[in-house]
Design a protein around this motif. Structure first.
Motif, PDB file in Angstrom:
ATOM      1  N   PRO A 174       0.819  -1.211   0.000  1.00  0.00           N
ATOM      2  CA  PRO A 174       0.000   0.000   0.000  1.00  0.00           C
ATOM      3  C   PRO A 174       0.859   1.270   0.000  1.00  0.00           C
ATOM      4  O   PRO A 174       1.998   1.255   0.464  1.00  0.00           O
ATOM      5  CB  PRO A 174      -0.815  -0.105   1.288  1.00  0.00           C
ATOM      6  N   SER A 195      -7.766   2.349   3.836  1.00  0.00           N
ATOM      7  CA  SER A 195      -6.399   1.966   4.162  1.00  0.00           C
ATOM      8  C   SER A 195      -6.221   0.462   4.270  1.00  0.00           C
ATOM      9  O   SER A 195      -7.045  -0.244   4.846  1.00  0.00           O
ATOM     10  CB  SER A 195      -5.977   2.598   5.494  1.00  0.00           C
ATOM     11  N   LYS A 196      -5.094  -0.025   3.713  1.00  0.00           N
ATOM     12  CA  LYS A 196      -4.644  -1.397   3.893  1.00  0.00           C
ATOM     13  C   LYS A 196      -3.297  -1.394   4.616  1.00  0.00           C
ATOM     14  O   LYS A 196      -2.478  -2.303   4.430  1.00  0.00           O
ATOM     15  CB  LYS A 196      -4.503  -2.092   2.535  1.00  0.00           C
ATOM     16  N   GLY A 251      -3.271  -6.056   5.152  1.00  0.00           N
ATOM     17  CA  GLY A 251      -4.444  -6.182   4.289  1.00  0.00           C
ATOM     18  C   GLY A 251      -4.156  -6.111   2.811  1.00  0.00           C
ATOM     19  O   GLY A 251      -5.080  -6.268   1.997  1.00  0.00           O
ATOM     20  N   GLY A 252      -2.899  -5.889   2.441  1.00  0.00           N
ATOM     21  CA  GLY A 252      -2.546  -5.841   1.028  1.00  0.00           C
ATOM     22  C   GLY A 252      -2.224  -7.222   0.469  1.00  0.00           C
ATOM     23  O   GLY A 252      -2.303  -8.239   1.172  1.00  0.00           O
ATOM     24  N   ILE A 279      -5.481  -4.516  12.393  1.00  0.00           N
ATOM     25  CA  ILE A 279      -6.541  -4.299  11.403  1.00  0.00           C
ATOM     26  C   ILE A 279      -7.875  -4.039  12.104  1.00  0.00           C
ATOM     27  O   ILE A 279      -8.635  -3.131  11.729  1.00  0.00           O
ATOM     28  CB  ILE A 279      -6.646  -5.506  10.453  1.00  0.00           C
TER      29      ILE A 279
END
Length: 353
Positions: A151, A288-289, A186-187, A268
């Motif tokens: 990210p 956002s990641k 999270g990416g 997260i």
């Protein structure tokens, strides 16, 4: 500066790290550090015996750590490079692959422009779209060093693996560097694509998701040929660049990977909680990641919020670039830290109404 400094560097605009103030104790939400300590295995690994052996040089090849990383990511050791923080890899990449120029976004990690200037690399700066998404088509077919944070920082916005592949595929005559400092929040990592594309350089760090910001450890996964390039530069500058204690800590970190994955999940969850609470206060927040969010309020300027929070003992990151001056980058700390942050924000907004 002195009269002896080379004229090549006299106009260099150096990178500005996040604040590390010593005047009082702050809740630090400004430098994207982990709120969680290294695992017990790491603390045990950095022991008195290792300290006693500081009189000896460390292993320049980092064989044990390199082998452990290769096993974790299911690649060969010849496809792994280790460095003193991922910034070293970025530096080496601009040095090694910048002859035909480099391309990166206008709003992204600030070190890219510094390294370009340091090594005399001509930069093509590509503006982000409205909404701060990456103008992905503009990075295709450039055949110069392409550098993309995914990210992105400070926005936190990620691009898909398919998009990464399309950019890599369209630049067959140049290296595409994907800076994945925040990918574990999270990416999607592109490291598997290095088996398919010899021009892809995937860069990660132990600073964020692995709680070793102070240890200074980064790594890259790429084709053997690219790794050989990086090793050539390393062994031509500082072959002992990863100290004995950091190697021990890094190895224990890899062996205790589950602990860090669980911490990423907690971060997260806390990020989503913080976003929801800020949205209740009228904040606009980019998707956002990463382990931070990029947020602005229509009730207070970015700079005023940053200054008011600092006065009350909470640090966040403010940038003066005109395009993002209304935003602040807020690191996701522990749930308790974010509750204090939110309470303080409410107090500040109440004072400004």
């Amino acid at each position: 500066m002195s009269e002896f400094l080379s004229s090549r560097f006299s106009g260099l605009e150096e990178y500005t790290p996040g604040e590390q103030p010593q005047d009082k104790k702050y809740i630090k939400l400004n430098t994207n550090e982990s709120p969680y300590s290294p695992s017990k295995k790491v603390i045990e690994a950095v022991n008195s015996e290792e300290v006693k052996d500081l009189r000896l040089y460390c292993d320049p090849d980092c064989k044990k750590l390199k082998t452990a990383l290769a096993e974790l990511y299911e690649v060969s050791t010849e496809n792994v490079f280790l460095s003193n923080g991922s910034d070293d890899i970025l530096n080496f990449a601009f040095m090694a692959y910048g002859d035909r120029g480099a391309a990166y976004a206008d709003i992204t990690y600030g070190f890219y422009s510094v390294f370009a200037e340091l090594h005399g690399v001509e930069s093509q700066i590509i503006p982000l779209n409205e909404g701060f998404t990456l103008n992905t088509d503009a990075f295709k077919g450039l055949n110069k060093l392409v550098v993309i944070a995914n990210p992105n920082a400070p926005t936190g916005i990620a691009i898909s693996l398919d998009t990464v592949e399309a950019i890599v595929k369209s630049n067959p005559e140049s290296v595409v560097l994907i800076d994945e400092a925040y990918v574990d929040f999270g990416g999607e990592s592109c490291y598997k694509l290095t088996e398919k594309y010899s021009n892809l350089l995937c860069v990660q760090t132990f600073s964020k998701s692995r709680s070793l910001a102070g240890g200074r450890l980064g790594f890259a996964i790429a084709s053997k040929e690219i790794i050989d390039d990086l090793e050539k530069i390393k062994y031509s500058t500082n072959p002992y660049n990863i100290n004995r204690l950091t190697q021990a800590a890094g190895l224990a970190t890899v062996k205790d990977n589950g602990y860090y994955l669980e911490n990423c999940k907690r971060i997260i969850e806390t990020r989503e909680f913080t976003v929801a609470e800020l949205e209740k206060l009228g904040f606009e927040i980019l998707p956002s990641k990463a382990n931070f969010i990029f947020a602005k309020s229509n009730k207070i300027s970015g700079k005023e919020l940053y200054e008011s929070l600092k006065e009350k003992g909470v640090l966040i990151r403010h940038f003066e670039k005109p395009r993002i001056k209304d935003y602040n980058r807020i690191t996701i700390g522990s749930r308790e830290e974010m509750e204090i942050f939110l309470k303080t924000v409410k107090e500040i907004l109440g004072e400004t109404v």
